[in-house]
Scaffold this motif. Structure first.
Motif, PDB file in Angstrom:
ATOM      1  N   ALA A 182     -15.806  -0.324  -4.791  1.00 50.62           N
ATOM      2  CA  ALA A 182     -17.035  -1.102  -4.991  1.00 50.62           C
ATOM      3  C   ALA A 182     -17.456  -1.089  -6.458  1.00 50.62           C
ATOM      4  O   ALA A 182     -17.819  -2.128  -7.027  1.00 50.62           O
ATOM      5  N   SER A 183     -17.407   0.087  -7.076  1.00 47.80           N
ATOM      6  CA  SER A 183     -17.776   0.177  -8.492  1.00 47.80           C
ATOM      7  C   SER A 183     -16.727  -0.497  -9.373  1.00 47.80           C
ATOM      8  O   SER A 183     -17.064  -1.123 -10.383  1.00 47.80           O
ATOM      9  N   ALA A 184     -15.462  -0.372  -8.995  1.00 52.51           N
ATOM     10  CA  ALA A 184     -14.406  -1.054  -9.753  1.00 52.51           C
ATOM     11  C   ALA A 184     -14.624  -2.563  -9.717  1.00 52.51           C
ATOM     12  O   ALA A 184     -14.514  -3.249 -10.743  1.00 52.51           O
ATOM     13  N   TYR A 207      -9.484  -8.315  -5.882  1.00 53.76           N
ATOM     14  CA  TYR A 207      -8.630  -7.307  -5.239  1.00 53.76           C
ATOM     15  C   TYR A 207      -9.464  -6.107  -4.797  1.00 53.76           C
ATOM     16  O   TYR A 207      -9.347  -5.632  -3.660  1.00 53.76           O
ATOM     17  N   GLU A 208     -10.274  -5.598  -5.723  1.00 53.87           N
ATOM     18  CA  GLU A 208     -11.063  -4.401  -5.417  1.00 53.87           C
ATOM     19  C   GLU A 208     -12.070  -4.673  -4.306  1.00 53.87           C
ATOM     20  O   GLU A 208     -12.289  -3.832  -3.431  1.00 53.87           O
ATOM     21  N   LEU A 209     -12.662  -5.851  -4.324  1.00 49.70           N
ATOM     22  CA  LEU A 209     -13.632  -6.192  -3.282  1.00 49.70           C
ATOM     23  C   LEU A 209     -12.962  -6.257  -1.913  1.00 49.70           C
ATOM     24  O   LEU A 209     -13.584  -5.935  -0.891  1.00 49.70           O
ATOM     25  N   GLU A 218     -16.744 -12.021   1.686  1.00 47.66           N
ATOM     26  CA  GLU A 218     -16.934 -12.348   0.269  1.00 47.66           C
ATOM     27  C   GLU A 218     -15.613 -12.236  -0.488  1.00 47.66           C
ATOM     28  O   GLU A 218     -15.283 -13.089  -1.324  1.00 47.66           O
ATOM     29  N   ALA A 219     -14.855 -11.192  -0.183  1.00 45.27           N
ATOM     30  CA  ALA A 219     -13.564 -11.004  -0.844  1.00 45.27           C
ATOM     31  C   ALA A 219     -12.608 -12.138  -0.496  1.00 45.27           C
ATOM     32  O   ALA A 219     -11.887 -12.656  -1.365  1.00 45.27           O
ATOM     33  N   TYR A 220     -12.606 -12.525   0.775  1.00 46.00           N
ATOM     34  CA  TYR A 220     -11.734 -13.623   1.208  1.00 46.00           C
ATOM     35  C   TYR A 220     -12.057 -14.909   0.445  1.00 46.00           C
ATOM     36  O   TYR A 220     -11.152 -15.615  -0.027  1.00 46.00           O
ATOM     37  N   GLU A 221     -13.337 -15.204   0.317  1.00 48.47           N
ATOM     38  CA  GLU A 221     -13.738 -16.432  -0.374  1.00 48.47           C
ATOM     39  C   GLU A 221     -13.326 -16.404  -1.842  1.00 48.47           C
ATOM     40  O   GLU A 221     -12.885 -17.423  -2.402  1.00 48.47           O
ATOM     41  N   ARG A 222     -13.454 -15.243  -2.467  1.00 49.48           N
ATOM     42  CA  ARG A 222     -13.042 -15.118  -3.869  1.00 49.48           C
ATOM     43  C   ARG A 222     -11.528 -15.286  -4.009  1.00 49.48           C
ATOM     44  O   ARG A 222     -11.053 -15.986  -4.912  1.00 49.48           O
ATOM     45  N   THR A 240      -0.800 -11.178  -0.659  1.00 56.95           N
ATOM     46  CA  THR A 240      -0.797 -10.090   0.327  1.00 56.95           C
ATOM     47  C   THR A 240      -2.209  -9.766   0.801  1.00 56.95           C
ATOM     48  O   THR A 240      -2.465  -9.647   2.008  1.00 56.95           O
ATOM     49  N   ARG A 241      -3.145  -9.636  -0.150  1.00 54.74           N
ATOM     50  CA  ARG A 241      -4.523  -9.305   0.221  1.00 54.74           C
ATOM     51  C   ARG A 241      -5.187 -10.462   0.967  1.00 54.74           C
ATOM     52  O   ARG A 241      -5.976 -10.250   1.892  1.00 54.74           O
ATOM     53  N   LEU A 242      -4.860 -11.678   0.577  1.00 56.41           N
ATOM     54  CA  LEU A 242      -5.439 -12.845   1.238  1.00 56.41           C
ATOM     55  C   LEU A 242      -4.965 -12.938   2.688  1.00 56.41           C
ATOM     56  O   LEU A 242      -5.766 -13.178   3.614  1.00 56.41           O
ATOM     57  N   LYS A 243      -3.684 -12.710   2.921  1.00 63.33           N
ATOM     58  CA  LYS A 243      -3.159 -12.744   4.289  1.00 63.33           C
ATOM     59  C   LYS A 243      -3.739 -11.615   5.134  1.00 63.33           C
ATOM     60  O   LYS A 243      -4.025 -11.795   6.329  1.00 63.33           O
ATOM     61  N   PHE A 244      -3.928 -10.467   4.520  1.00 64.74           N
ATOM     62  CA  PHE A 244      -4.544  -9.347   5.235  1.00 64.74           C
ATOM     63  C   PHE A 244      -5.951  -9.717   5.713  1.00 64.74           C
ATOM     64  O   PHE A 244      -6.326  -9.451   6.862  1.00 64.74           O
ATOM     65  N   LEU A 245      -6.725 -10.345   4.827  1.00 62.92           N
ATOM     66  CA  LEU A 245      -8.094 -10.718   5.187  1.00 62.92           C
ATOM     67  C   LEU A 245      -8.125 -11.872   6.185  1.00 62.92           C
ATOM     68  O   LEU A 245      -9.018 -11.930   7.041  1.00 62.92           O
ATOM     69  N   GLU A 246      -7.181 -12.776   6.091  1.00 62.38           N
ATOM     70  CA  GLU A 246      -7.101 -13.849   7.088  1.00 62.38           C
ATOM     71  C   GLU A 246      -6.926 -13.261   8.487  1.00 62.38           C
ATOM     72  O   GLU A 246      -7.551 -13.717   9.449  1.00 62.38           O
TER      73      GLU A 246
END
Length: 262
Positions: A182-184, A207-209, A218-222, A240-246
């Motif tokens: 969160a701080s990152a 990525y950090e979010l 919020e992270a997915y939208e970014r 990779t992170r986008l597919k994880f959030l999907e």
């Protein structure tokens, strides 16, 4: 009569001098006010030449600083700090960088190097200290060096709030040393909006979010916004992170990125 005239003239001279000094002071006020405002706008913080500074940099350094050779003194101390680093004299490295950053608070390099030596180099040395058999004490020393690095970066940001480099370094410290996503995210995001920021700041913030519990949407939208920006943003980690959030957010199949996205 002549004596009275001379005495009156003698009394008038100090009054005239005082009046001239006051008039000069009044004339200087607009200029000094303008300089003060300009310094505030530039986030300029002068070095305070007081006893505390004298104790930090020693008598000769203090005299040199008073003479206007702050940058030369700081550079000389920086060389000493490098030698101390090579000798793994961490206490001396800390002392020297405190002196250096006091003398040159607007030099980004000094704050960044000070934090790197403390949070990365000294902390690793503390954790690997074979003279300390107790793991708990080694961990404690390591955390103290993390905190020293963090303190350098926070004070560096206060002196240079318009520069993205130290925000980036603080974000990296939170990510790598504290595992505080969160701080990152916060400091990568702050760096991203400043002039001269590196192009990856927005991506790293997203990525950090994406690791922050409760902020997946919020992270997915970014991340999706970055993906839609073009091929230059479609890096393996982002995909990779986008597919994880999907998957986690149950995004409808028709709205997901292609399975073989690149």
């Amino acid at each position: 009569m002549m004596r009275f005239v001379c005495r009156a003239a003698a009394l008038r001279r100090p009054v005239l001098v005082i009046a001239m000094v006051l008039a000069f002071g009044v004339m200087k006020l607009p200029t000094e006010r303008a300089l003060f405002v300009q310094h505030r706008q530039l986030h300029f913080r002068d070095v305070e030449f007081n006893l505390d500074l004298r104790e930090k940099i020693g008598q000769l350094g203090f005299i040199a600083a008073l003479s206007g050779f702050r940058s030369i003194v700081a550079d000389a101390l920086y060389i000493q700090a490098h030698v101390a680093w090579e000798r793994t004299e961490w206490g001396r490295v800390l002392l020297l960088f405190r002196q250096i950053t006091t003398l040159q608070p607007r030099a980004i390099l000094f704050w960044d190097m000070a934090a790197w030596h403390m949070a990365w180099n000294a902390s690793v040395a503390a954790m690997n200290d074979q003279t300390q058999p107790r793991l708990a004490l080694r961990v404690k020393a390591q955390r103290e060096y993390f905190a020293l690095g963090k303190d350098f970066l926070e004070r560096g940001i206060k002196n240079n709030p318009e520069k993205p480099q130290l925000y980036d370094a603080l974000a990296r410290l939170y990510k790598e040393k504290y595992e505080d996503h969160a701080s990152a995210f916060e400091f990568y995001a702050k760096a991203a909006v400043l002039p001269g920021a590196w192009s990856y700041e927005k991506r790293f913030a997203a990525y950090e979010l994406s690791y922050c519990e409760g902020r997946e949407r919020e992270a997915y939208e970014r991340l999706r916004q970055l993906y839609d920006a073009g091929k230059n943003e479609r890096l393996p980690t982002l995909i990779t992170r986008l597919k994880f959030l999907e998957q986690k957010l149950n995004i409808p199949n028709e709205q997901r990125i292609p399975e073989n996205a690149h």
